[in-house]
Design an enzyme around this catalytic site. Structure first.
Site, PDB file in Angstrom:
ATOM      1  N   ASP A  16      45.420 -26.732  12.392  1.00 26.86           N
ATOM      2  CA  ASP A  16      43.875 -26.411  13.142  1.00 26.86           C
ATOM      3  C   ASP A  16      43.844 -25.193  13.393  1.00 26.86           C
ATOM      4  OD1 ASP A  16      41.611 -27.323  14.430  1.00 26.86           O
ATOM      5  OD2 ASP A  16      42.775 -27.594  16.263  1.00 26.86           O
ATOM      6  N   GLY A  19      38.145 -22.800  11.492  1.00 23.45           N
ATOM      7  CA  GLY A  19      36.770 -22.579  11.711  1.00 23.45           C
ATOM      8  C   GLY A  19      36.726 -21.348  12.547  1.00 23.45           C
ATOM      9  N   HIS A  33      38.402 -22.567   5.886  1.00 26.61           N
ATOM     10  CA  HIS A  33      39.200 -23.408   5.211  1.00 26.61           C
ATOM     11  C   HIS A  33      40.114 -23.159   4.058  1.00 26.61           C
ATOM     12  CE1 HIS A  33      37.777 -26.138   8.034  1.00 26.61           C
ATOM     13  NE2 HIS A  33      36.371 -25.883   7.604  1.00 26.61           N
ATOM     14  N   LEU A 127      61.736 -31.048  -1.317  1.00 19.28           N
ATOM     15  CA  LEU A 127      60.945 -31.437  -0.308  1.00 19.28           C
ATOM     16  C   LEU A 127      59.573 -32.281  -0.578  1.00 19.28           C
ATOM     17  CD1 LEU A 127      59.878 -29.492   2.688  1.00 19.28           C
ATOM     18  CD2 LEU A 127      57.821 -29.562   1.252  1.00 19.28           C
TER      19      LEU A 127
HETATM   20  C1  IPE Z   1      42.626 -32.225  13.762  1.00 16.67           C
HETATM   21  O1  IPE Z   1      41.662 -31.293  13.920  1.00 16.67           O
HETATM   22  C2  IPE Z   1      42.299 -32.436  12.118  1.00 16.67           C
HETATM   23  C3  IPE Z   1      42.831 -31.788  11.047  1.00 16.67           C
HETATM   24  C4  IPE Z   1      43.522 -30.592  11.676  1.00 16.67           C
HETATM   25  C5  IPE Z   1      42.821 -32.089   9.934  1.00 16.67           C
HETATM   26  P1  IPE Z   1      40.157 -31.146  14.641  1.00 16.67           P
HETATM   27  O2  IPE Z   1      39.787 -29.788  14.646  1.00 16.67           O
HETATM   28  O3  IPE Z   1      39.591 -32.047  13.778  1.00 16.67           O
HETATM   29  O4  IPE Z   1      40.608 -32.022  15.849  1.00 16.67           O
HETATM   30  P2  IPE Z   1      39.779 -32.179  17.223  1.00 16.67           P
HETATM   31  O5  IPE Z   1      38.504 -32.303  17.101  1.00 16.67           O
HETATM   32  O6  IPE Z   1      40.204 -30.684  17.876  1.00 16.67           O
HETATM   33  O7  IPE Z   1      40.509 -33.308  18.098  1.00 16.67           O
HETATM   34  C1  IPE Z   2      41.074 -27.468  10.893  1.00 16.14           C
HETATM   35  O1  IPE Z   2      40.602 -26.513  11.252  1.00 16.14           O
HETATM   36  C2  IPE Z   2      40.716 -28.257   9.461  1.00 16.14           C
HETATM   37  C3  IPE Z   2      40.120 -29.376   9.582  1.00 16.14           C
HETATM   38  C4  IPE Z   2      40.000 -29.998  10.585  1.00 16.14           C
HETATM   39  C5  IPE Z   2      39.662 -29.807   8.244  1.00 16.14           C
HETATM   40  P1  IPE Z   2      39.162 -26.519  12.056  1.00 16.14           P
HETATM   41  O2  IPE Z   2      37.806 -26.665  10.989  1.00 16.14           O
HETATM   42  O3  IPE Z   2      39.290 -27.689  12.864  1.00 16.14           O
HETATM   43  O4  IPE Z   2      39.119 -25.296  12.907  1.00 16.14           O
HETATM   44  P2  IPE Z   2      38.575 -25.063  14.410  1.00 16.14           P
HETATM   45  O5  IPE Z   2      39.394 -26.064  15.113  1.00 16.14           O
HETATM   46  O6  IPE Z   2      37.202 -25.508  14.355  1.00 16.14           O
HETATM   47  O7  IPE Z   2      38.781 -23.767  14.664  1.00 16.14           O
HETATM   48 MG    MG Z   3      39.707 -28.010  15.014  1.00 20.91          MG
END
Ligand code: IPE
Ligand code: IPE
Ligand code: MG
Length: 238
Positions: A16, A19, A33, A127
């Site tokens: 996570d 973004g 990403h 792995l």
């Molecule tokens: C969880 O992250 C899913 C992935 C990392 C693929 P999100 O950013 O989607 O989760 P929430 O919305 O914070 O729960």
């Molecule tokens: C995780 O990063 C990747 C996906 C969920 C696809 P995010 O896109 O959720 O990044 P943040 O949480 O908005 O920073």
């Molecule tokens: Mg996220």
């Protein structure tokens, strides 16, 4: 039972923060990403070199379809462009690539690419790198329940083993260590059955910044945990 936690067999990571990594730099989220994708193989290698056998990475959740269409398309495009290169890197490094999650929402072309990538290194012995794409625990459990019903299992025959064998992760050991980067303290529908007794580790590091030191920190934290699985600590019988 008091199993001293040393090296986990199965590590799961919620990747996570992509973004936010981009936004902090005034860049579009999709750049985050892209950076995140570039961390996948080095982090897999780091875990492999430290003796981990299975690494499951959360790449796209069943809830991520709720994002703007442009971001969803970018994520699907990213999977499509990197899957073959990742499979080749796995072939070179004796890793086995696997996908867990729904594939039937993906285009036939992408499904074919995923299938080819998985077949490319099915003979490898190192792995297992498992990408959770369009994955959600609830969807997985509903699907497993349907499968058991379709097989006509009697209620008495339904047990934990039957359920585990009907999950996307069939054949993989339970998760020992679950790491979430990006600072949120939740599971977001990830491996809720498989991580029932996992040790949890949360870090503020954003996934595109996740490096070998963060791998070491997570494993070090894990090694200090005492895993009891509901029993008492060793020697504590009074
Ligand atoms: C969880 O992250 C899913 C992935 C990392 C693929 P999100 O950013 O989607 O989760 P929430 O919305 O914070 O729960
Ligand atoms: C995780 O990063 C990747 C996906 C969920 C696809 P995010 O896109 O959720 O990044 P943040 O949480 O908005 O920073
Ligand atoms: Mg996220």
């Amino acid at each position: 039972m008091n199993t001293a936690a040393r090296t986990p067999r199965h590590v799961a990571v919620i990747m996570d923060g992509n973004g936010r990594w981009a936004r902090k730099r005034g860049l579009p989220r999709v750049v985050g990403h892209q950076q995140g994708v570039d961390r996948v193989h080095p982090v897999a290698q780091a875990f492999a070199h430290r003796g981990v056998e299975y690494l499951t990475l959360y790449a796209f959740s069943t809830e991520n379809w709720r994002r703007p269409r442009s971001e969803v398309s970018a994520l699907l495009r990213l999977l499509s462009t990197v899957i073959e290169a990742e499979a080749r890197a796995c072939l070179r490094d004796n890793m086995r690539l696997r996908l867990v999650g729904r594939v039937d929402q993906l285009s036939p072309e992408l499904q074919a690419k995923v299938k080819a990538a998985i077949e490319m290194n099915s003979e490898n012995t190192g792995l297992t790198l498992c990408l959770a794409f369009d994955y959600g625990s609830r969807e997985e459990l509903v699907r497993a329940a349907r499968e058991l019903a379709l097989r006509g299992l009697s209620p008495d025959a339904v047990d934990e083993e039957q359920i585990a064998r009907s999950l996307y992760t069939a054949g993989m050991p339970d998760v020992d260590l679950l790491v979430r980067c990006g600072g949120e303290l939740r599971l977001s529908n990830f491996l809720m059955w498989q991580a029932a007794y996992a040790e949890l580790c949360f870090t503020d590091v954003l996934w595109p910044d996740f490096c070998d030191t963060d791998v070491d920190n997570a494993l070090e934290e894990y090694s200090r945990r005492s895993r009891r699985f509901g029993a008492l600590p060793k020697g504590d019988t009074s």
